[in-house]
Design a protein around this motif. Structure first.
Motif, PDB file in Angstrom:
ATOM      1  N   SER A 179       0.832  -1.201   0.000  1.00  0.00           N
ATOM      2  CA  SER A 179       0.000   0.000   0.000  1.00  0.00           C
ATOM      3  C   SER A 179       0.870   1.255   0.000  1.00  0.00           C
ATOM      4  O   SER A 179       0.491   2.290  -0.552  1.00  0.00           O
ATOM      5  CB  SER A 179      -0.917   0.020   1.227  1.00  0.00           C
ATOM      6  OG  SER A 179      -0.157   0.079   2.432  1.00  0.00           O
ATOM      7  N   HIS A 180       2.041   1.145   0.628  1.00  0.00           N
ATOM      8  CA  HIS A 180       2.977   2.264   0.734  1.00  0.00           C
ATOM      9  C   HIS A 180       4.400   1.725   0.721  1.00  0.00           C
ATOM     10  O   HIS A 180       4.644   0.537   0.980  1.00  0.00           O
ATOM     11  CB  HIS A 180       2.766   3.051   2.042  1.00  0.00           C
ATOM     12  CG  HIS A 180       1.435   3.715   2.151  1.00  0.00           C
ATOM     13  ND1 HIS A 180       0.290   3.031   2.503  1.00  0.00           N
ATOM     14  CD2 HIS A 180       1.064   5.020   1.955  1.00  0.00           C
ATOM     15  CE1 HIS A 180      -0.735   3.873   2.524  1.00  0.00           C
ATOM     16  NE2 HIS A 180      -0.296   5.076   2.199  1.00  0.00           N
ATOM     17  N   LEU A 230       4.596  11.188   0.073  1.00  0.00           N
ATOM     18  CA  LEU A 230       3.453  11.624   0.857  1.00  0.00           C
ATOM     19  C   LEU A 230       3.932  12.457   2.034  1.00  0.00           C
ATOM     20  O   LEU A 230       3.303  13.449   2.412  1.00  0.00           O
ATOM     21  CB  LEU A 230       2.663  10.400   1.341  1.00  0.00           C
ATOM     22  CG  LEU A 230       1.444  10.652   2.236  1.00  0.00           C
ATOM     23  CD1 LEU A 230       0.394  11.473   1.490  1.00  0.00           C
ATOM     24  CD2 LEU A 230       0.854   9.313   2.705  1.00  0.00           C
ATOM     25  N   GLU A 267       3.130   6.718  -1.430  1.00  0.00           N
ATOM     26  CA  GLU A 267       1.971   5.888  -1.741  1.00  0.00           C
ATOM     27  C   GLU A 267       2.351   4.945  -2.876  1.00  0.00           C
ATOM     28  O   GLU A 267       3.200   5.259  -3.709  1.00  0.00           O
ATOM     29  CB  GLU A 267       0.789   6.757  -2.134  1.00  0.00           C
ATOM     30  CG  GLU A 267       0.290   7.642  -1.003  1.00  0.00           C
ATOM     31  CD  GLU A 267      -0.760   8.630  -1.465  1.00  0.00           C
ATOM     32  OE1 GLU A 267      -1.868   8.603  -0.907  1.00  0.00           O
ATOM     33  OE2 GLU A 267      -0.465   9.416  -2.386  1.00  0.00           O
ATOM     34  N   LYS A 270       2.709   6.119  -6.442  1.00  0.00           N
ATOM     35  CA  LYS A 270       3.796   7.052  -6.749  1.00  0.00           C
ATOM     36  C   LYS A 270       5.138   6.353  -6.986  1.00  0.00           C
ATOM     37  O   LYS A 270       6.112   7.007  -7.377  1.00  0.00           O
ATOM     38  CB  LYS A 270       3.959   8.044  -5.590  1.00  0.00           C
ATOM     39  CG  LYS A 270       2.747   8.929  -5.343  1.00  0.00           C
ATOM     40  CD  LYS A 270       2.524   9.898  -6.496  1.00  0.00           C
ATOM     41  CE  LYS A 270       1.395  10.870  -6.172  1.00  0.00           C
ATOM     42  NZ  LYS A 270       1.166  11.835  -7.275  1.00  0.00           N
TER      43      LYS A 270
END
Length: 283
Positions: A179-180, A230, A267, A270
């Motif tokens: 997710s990140h 982020l 994120e 990205k």
């Protein structure tokens, strides 16, 4: 397994003459870099690079366990060597799934450490909120380090290969659908020299109250990574350096330097644009 070979002639160290007709020689070292999958033979070299990455706080973690965990993922991440497969790595890049390994003591220590450190910097509030979730989300922890004289041109191939390897792992239903992404790195800021104070030399003007010190990057690519983040910011090490340590890292300048940890949260969406921008920047 060799992944990729030969960046060509890369200048490592040496001096550049001020004028083309100065007659001075440029010191050049022709190096063939080889990319390998992480493997057990890299254990000691990996531990040394991890200690360098975590700097003052390396003693907090079980570096042997962390190196073993990295080396248990031979299909993810890369090492870079210059003297063949049997030699120690000069650089590495890897990724660990914090959710998948959350029950391992060394990962628990890392999660608690990163959660505590991100809480102390408001610019890292998004990272703190993410790390505080229970259960922790599938965060990909990116660890990368290299010897100080390694050229930054080795970095884009490592990130491009990692991106491909993550895609292949997801196709094979392996737990790498993140997710990140959280990048652990280092930066530094210039500090007033203790030696100058003792010798009563004229000092540069101090920064005004509340004004943050300018950050400098040990890894030039971090500047590009942060543009897609982020959130990002510095973290202070738990274990402080002895007084005068900043002067020991002073080289041909008036000021000493203070090293800090660095966290960069991206994120998932990205990550691909970041890798593309990084490749273009380094080329």
């Amino acid at each position: 397994m060799v992944k990729r070979k030969d960046l060509g002639d890369v200048q490592m160290g040496g001096t550049q003459p001020e004028e083309e007709d100065s007659g001075e020689d440029i010191d050049m070292v022709n190096v063939d870099f080889e990319w390998f999958d992480p493997q057990p033979i890299d254990f000691h070299g990996m531990k040394n690079l991890l200690r360098q990455l975590f700097d003052n706080d390396a003693q907090i973690f079980d570096m042997s366990a962390l190196a073993d965990l990295i080396l248990s993922q031979p299909t993810l991440g890369s090492t870079v060597k210059v003297d063949g497969n049997e030699s120690d790595p000069y650089a590495f890049l890897t990724i660990l799934n914090l959710q998948e390994h959350k029950d391992k003591p060394v990962i628990q220590d890392l999660i608690n450490y990163l959660k505590t450190k991100s809480a102390s910097n408001t610019s890292l509030s998004a990272a703190h909120e993410l790390l505080s979730q229970n259960p922790i989300p599938p965060i990909g922890l990116i660890l990368t380090e290299r010897l100080i004289n390694m050229p930054s041109e080795i970095v884009p191939p490592m990130y491009n290969m990692l991106q491909e390897e993550i895609a292949w792992a997801i196709e094979d239903k392996e737990p790498y659908n993140f997710s990140h992404y959280l990048v652990v790195s280092k930066n530094y800021e210039e500090v007033e020299s203790k030696l100058d104070q003792e010798e009563s030399r004229p000092q540069k003007k101090k920064k005004k109250g509340g004004e943050q010190a300018e950050r400098f990057f040990f890894h030039p690519e971090d500047e590009v990574v942060e543009r897609h983040a982020l959130c990002s910011g510095s973290i202070e090490y738990t274990h402080k350096s002895d007084e005068g340590h900043s002067d020991s890292k002073r080289a041909f300048q008036e000021l000493g330097i203070k090293t800090n940890g660095s966290l960069i949260l991206l994120e998932a969406a990205k990550f691909e644009p970041m890798v593309k921008a990084l490749t273009e920047y380094m080329s």
